[in-house]
Design a protein around this motif. Structure first.
Motif, mmCIF file in Angstrom:
data_model
loop_
_atom_site.group_PDB
_atom_site.id
_atom_site.type_symbol
_atom_site.label_atom_id
_atom_site.label_comp_id
_atom_site.label_asym_id
_atom_site.label_seq_id
_atom_site.Cartn_x
_atom_site.Cartn_y
_atom_site.Cartn_z
ATOM 1 N N LEU A 27 11.445 12.625 12.026
ATOM 2 C CA LEU A 27 10.415 13.499 11.445
ATOM 3 C C LEU A 27 9.060 12.804 11.421
ATOM 4 C CD1 LEU A 27 12.196 15.164 8.374
ATOM 5 C CD2 LEU A 27 11.536 16.257 10.516
ATOM 6 N N ALA A 28 9.044 11.526 11.014
ATOM 7 C CA ALA A 28 7.778 10.797 10.927
ATOM 8 C C ALA A 28 7.114 10.665 12.287
ATOM 9 C CB ALA A 28 8.020 9.415 10.318
ATOM 10 N N ALA A 29 7.917 10.509 13.351
ATOM 11 C CA ALA A 29 7.364 10.337 14.694
ATOM 12 C C ALA A 29 6.792 11.633 15.260
ATOM 13 C CB ALA A 29 8.443 9.794 15.627
ATOM 14 N N SER A 30 7.374 12.769 14.884
ATOM 15 C CA SER A 30 6.962 14.038 15.504
ATOM 16 C C SER A 30 6.160 14.947 14.574
ATOM 17 C CB SER A 30 8.203 14.792 15.999
ATOM 18 O OG SER A 30 9.109 15.024 14.941
ATOM 19 N N TRP A 31 5.949 14.542 13.302
ATOM 20 C CA TRP A 31 5.279 15.421 12.344
ATOM 21 C C TRP A 31 3.855 15.762 12.778
ATOM 22 C CZ3 TRP A 31 7.953 17.381 8.215
ATOM 23 C CH2 TRP A 31 7.232 18.116 7.291
ATOM 24 N N LYS A 32 3.161 14.802 13.389
ATOM 25 C CA LYS A 32 1.768 15.026 13.794
ATOM 26 C C LYS A 32 1.600 14.971 15.308
ATOM 27 C CE LYS A 32 -0.095 13.190 9.462
ATOM 28 N NZ LYS A 32 -0.972 12.192 8.814
ATOM 29 N N SER A 33 2.639 15.364 16.009
ATOM 30 C CA SER A 33 2.591 15.356 17.466
ATOM 31 C C SER A 33 2.744 16.776 17.989
ATOM 32 C CB SER A 33 3.709 14.469 18.020
ATOM 33 O OG SER A 33 4.965 15.075 17.796
ATOM 34 N N ALA A 40 0.829 -1.206 0.000
ATOM 35 C CA ALA A 40 0.000 0.000 0.000
ATOM 36 C C ALA A 40 0.864 1.257 0.000
ATOM 37 C CB ALA A 40 -0.930 -0.015 1.213
ATOM 38 N N TYR A 41 1.912 1.257 0.810
ATOM 39 C CA TYR A 41 2.835 2.394 0.808
ATOM 40 C C TYR A 41 3.620 2.442 -0.502
ATOM 41 C CZ TYR A 41 6.758 5.398 2.167
ATOM 42 O OH TYR A 41 7.698 6.397 2.200
ATOM 43 N N GLY A 42 4.020 1.257 -0.973
ATOM 44 C CA GLY A 42 4.938 1.187 -2.092
ATOM 45 C C GLY A 42 4.377 1.644 -3.412
ATOM 46 N N TRP A 43 3.077 1.382 -3.678
ATOM 47 C CA TRP A 43 2.607 1.691 -5.029
ATOM 48 C C TRP A 43 2.545 3.191 -5.284
ATOM 49 C CZ3 TRP A 43 -1.661 4.318 -6.870
ATOM 50 C CH2 TRP A 43 -2.692 4.585 -5.978
ATOM 51 N N ALA A 64 5.402 13.260 6.441
ATOM 52 C CA ALA A 64 4.003 13.631 6.642
ATOM 53 C C ALA A 64 3.049 12.518 6.239
ATOM 54 C CB ALA A 64 3.688 14.898 5.847
ATOM 55 N N GLY A 65 3.570 11.431 5.661
ATOM 56 C CA GLY A 65 2.704 10.345 5.219
ATOM 57 C C GLY A 65 1.798 10.759 4.079
ATOM 58 N N ARG A 66 2.354 11.526 3.109
ATOM 59 C CA ARG A 66 1.556 12.020 1.980
ATOM 60 C C ARG A 66 2.136 11.552 0.644
ATOM 61 N NH1 ARG A 66 -1.709 16.295 3.836
ATOM 62 N NH2 ARG A 66 -2.676 16.185 1.790
ATOM 63 N N PRO A 67 2.245 10.239 0.424
ATOM 64 C CA PRO A 67 2.767 9.778 -0.871
ATOM 65 C C PRO A 67 1.870 10.162 -2.036
ATOM 66 C CG PRO A 67 1.844 7.938 0.372
ATOM 67 C CD PRO A 67 1.878 9.121 1.304
ATOM 68 N N GLY A 68 0.548 10.286 -1.795
ATOM 69 C CA GLY A 68 -0.354 10.697 -2.866
ATOM 70 C C GLY A 68 -0.077 12.108 -3.338
ATOM 71 N N ALA A 69 0.163 13.030 -2.397
ATOM 72 C CA ALA A 69 0.489 14.409 -2.768
ATOM 73 C C ALA A 69 1.811 14.464 -3.520
ATOM 74 C CB ALA A 69 0.555 15.276 -1.504
ATOM 75 N N LEU A 70 2.789 13.683 -3.056
ATOM 76 C CA LEU A 70 4.077 13.624 -3.740
ATOM 77 C C LEU A 70 3.911 13.098 -5.163
ATOM 78 C CD1 LEU A 70 7.138 13.830 -3.757
ATOM 79 C CD2 LEU A 70 7.242 11.603 -2.628
ATOM 80 N N LEU A 71 3.017 12.140 -5.336
ATOM 81 C CA LEU A 71 2.763 11.587 -6.666
ATOM 82 C C LEU A 71 2.247 12.648 -7.619
ATOM 83 C CD1 LEU A 71 2.397 9.320 -8.711
ATOM 84 C CD2 LEU A 71 0.230 8.741 -7.601
ATOM 85 N N TRP A 72 1.283 13.482 -7.182
ATOM 86 C CA TRP A 72 0.736 14.518 -8.066
ATOM 87 C C TRP A 72 1.786 15.550 -8.451
ATOM 88 C CZ3 TRP A 72 -3.224 13.559 -10.803
ATOM 89 C CH2 TRP A 72 -4.272 12.789 -10.333
ATOM 90 N N CYS A 73 2.627 15.929 -7.497
ATOM 91 C CA CYS A 73 3.705 16.876 -7.816
ATOM 92 C C CYS A 73 4.676 16.272 -8.819
ATOM 93 C CB CYS A 73 4.453 17.277 -6.537
ATOM 94 S SG CYS A 73 3.461 18.179 -5.338
ATOM 95 N N SER A 74 4.962 14.977 -8.658
ATOM 96 C CA SER A 74 5.880 14.300 -9.565
ATOM 97 C C SER A 74 5.285 14.175 -10.961
ATOM 98 C CB SER A 74 6.230 12.919 -9.004
ATOM 99 O OG SER A 74 6.807 13.013 -7.727
ATOM 100 N N ILE A 75 3.987 13.894 -11.030
ATOM 101 C CA ILE A 75 3.323 13.808 -12.338
ATOM 102 C C ILE A 75 3.404 15.140 -13.070
ATOM 103 C CG2 ILE A 75 1.059 13.578 -13.436
ATOM 104 C CD1 ILE A 75 0.384 11.421 -11.386
ATOM 105 N N PHE A 76 3.223 16.232 -12.323
ATOM 106 C CA PHE A 76 3.310 17.559 -12.936
ATOM 107 C C PHE A 76 4.684 17.778 -13.562
ATOM 108 C CE2 PHE A 76 4.227 22.203 -12.206
ATOM 109 C CZ PHE A 76 3.488 22.651 -13.291
ATOM 110 N N GLY A 77 5.739 17.449 -12.819
ATOM 111 C CA GLY A 77 7.084 17.611 -13.359
ATOM 112 C C GLY A 77 7.332 16.731 -14.568
#
Length: 409
Positions: A266-272, A206-209, A344-357
């Motif tokens: 960063l992952a441990a404290s991003w939403k703390s 799930a994370y990987g795709w 931040a656990g936002r691979p979907g957002a990273l994907l959209w930015c990458s698609i744009f580039g």
């Protein structure tokens, strides 16, 4: 003495992590140097196309195996480990076969399959050792494989690119011993500690795709471009682009090592409640990475014409190194920004930015006047990464402004 010990403890991890990545980067540089000297420019271009398939595989390995394991540290059971690794190898081989049947002339060449299996063994051993913080073994293995590349490719002088790729695959096989020795260190101990989070095959997939698709967009602009040029009638253009990207590898791996080192924190404290501290650390990392990449780019722009002859030979002395004065800084910026999306656990957002580039890159390549040269490809790649960086910074700004998610009780 206590103060000195504290400083050594804080700095030891990052120093060892960077040292390991520098050695690994050096091994890949030496591989490119040895291939360029052992093969003709045309054969080097074809070999670079096959190694571009391996760089695609590295994306899958990083997304499905390396990053999830780095964050959670343990597989739930042995089968989760085996199936995760098999998934990466299977998808990589499928991608290779599609390219062989549709884009590369001639009969199926099994050297590509051997290369994929060999590299996956090597990368799995590195992931296991990194999770176990066995930096001494990591550095030693990197040195050994560097020696192996030079000894085999320069010493045995393979007659063709096929022989060269098969020898590279064989060099990776002994690392299966490290996998066997370290597998127990990444399988959750029984009984499991209270509150322990372990990695299952479903979670890794799930994370990987999403993560791999976002990295795939970057691969299209780098390894995919090498594959395109190396498969063309003028395959030497693929070799020239490979050389350009090879000079980016040291900066890429150093920033990657630092990013992976701070990622668990960063992952441990991003939403703390320590969210602001995480942001400050991330911003410092991004600024540092941008400055380091720009300094490295300027040095390569000045010294590149001399370094390329020294490393790759006189056949490549006419390369244009002017893009190095600005392109590495943009590339380094995107490398650092990715760490924020991962934390931040936002691979979907990273994907959209990458698609744009990638879309910007694709548009530039379509509008380029044929025959497409390596310098046209470099300019298109730089613009694509610049647009990706702008989108990433805009998206991260909104992530930072958004309220922190409530913590589970």
């Amino acid at each position: 003495m206590a103060s000195f010990a504290g400083i050594r403890k804080r700095l030891g991890g990052p120093i060892y992590a960077v040292a390991d990545q520098c050695i690994y980067s050096a091994s890949q540089l030496l591989l490119s140097f040895a291939l360029a000297r052992a093969l003709s420019p045309s054969d080097f271009g074809i070999a670079s196309a096959f190694l571009a398939i391996v760089s695609f595989q590295y994306i899958l390995h990083t997304a499905v195996v390396h990053e999830p394991l780095l964050i959670k540290r343990y597989y739930a059971d042995r089968s989760a480990a085996w199936w995760s690794w098999a998934l990466v190898a299977a998808v990589s081989i499928a991608g290779f076969l599609v390219w062989q049947f549709t884009g590369f002339p001639g009969p199926l060449n099994w050297a590509g399959v051997a290369l994929i299996i060999g590299y996956e063994i090597f990368w799995i051993s590195r992931s296991i050792l990194l999770v176990g913080r066995r930096f001494a073994v990591l550095c030693t293995s990197g040195i050994l494989i560097s020696i192996g590349y030079v000894a085999v490719l320069i010493g045995l002088k393979p007659a063709s690119w096929t022989q060269a790729l098969l020898w590279i695959a064989v060099i990776q096989l002994p690392f299966s011993i490290l996998i066997a020795a370290g597998l127990k260190n990444v399988i959750a101990p029984l009984p499991a500690p209270v509150g322990a989070q372990t990695l299952t095959l479903k979670e890794a997939s799930a994370y990987g795709w999403k993560a791999s698709l976002s990295q795939l967009m970057s691969w299209i602009m780098t390894g995919g471009a090498i594959l395109l040029l190396g498969s063309s009638a003028d395959s030497a253009q693929g070799g020239l682009l490979k050389i350009y990207i090879t000079f980016l590898l040291p900066m890429q791996y150093v920033l990657l090592a630092l990013g992976y080192y701070i990622l668990p924190k960063l992952a441990a404290s991003w939403k703390s409640d320590r969210r602001k501290d995480a942001f400050r650390l991330f911003i410092k990392f991004v600024v540092f990475g941008f400055v380091v990449a720009e300094i490295g780019g300027v040095l390569l722009g000045l010294l590149g014409p001399y370094l390329v002859v020294l490393a790759f030979g006189k056949n490549y002395g006419g390369m244009d190194f002017s893009p190095f004065f600005y392109a590495p800084a943009i590339f380094g910026l995107t490398m650092c920004l990715r760490t924020g999306f991962r934390a931040a656990g936002r691979p979907g957002a990273l994907l959209w930015c990458s698609i744009f580039g990638a879309l910007v890159f694709g548009a530039c390549m379509v509008m380029a006047k044929p025959p497409v040269s390596y310098i046209q490809t470099i300019n298109a790649m730089t613009l694509g990464f610049a647009c990706m960086a702008v989108a990433m910074m805009a998206w991260l700004f909104f992530i930072m402004r958004a309220p922190a998610a409530p913590q589970a009780r």
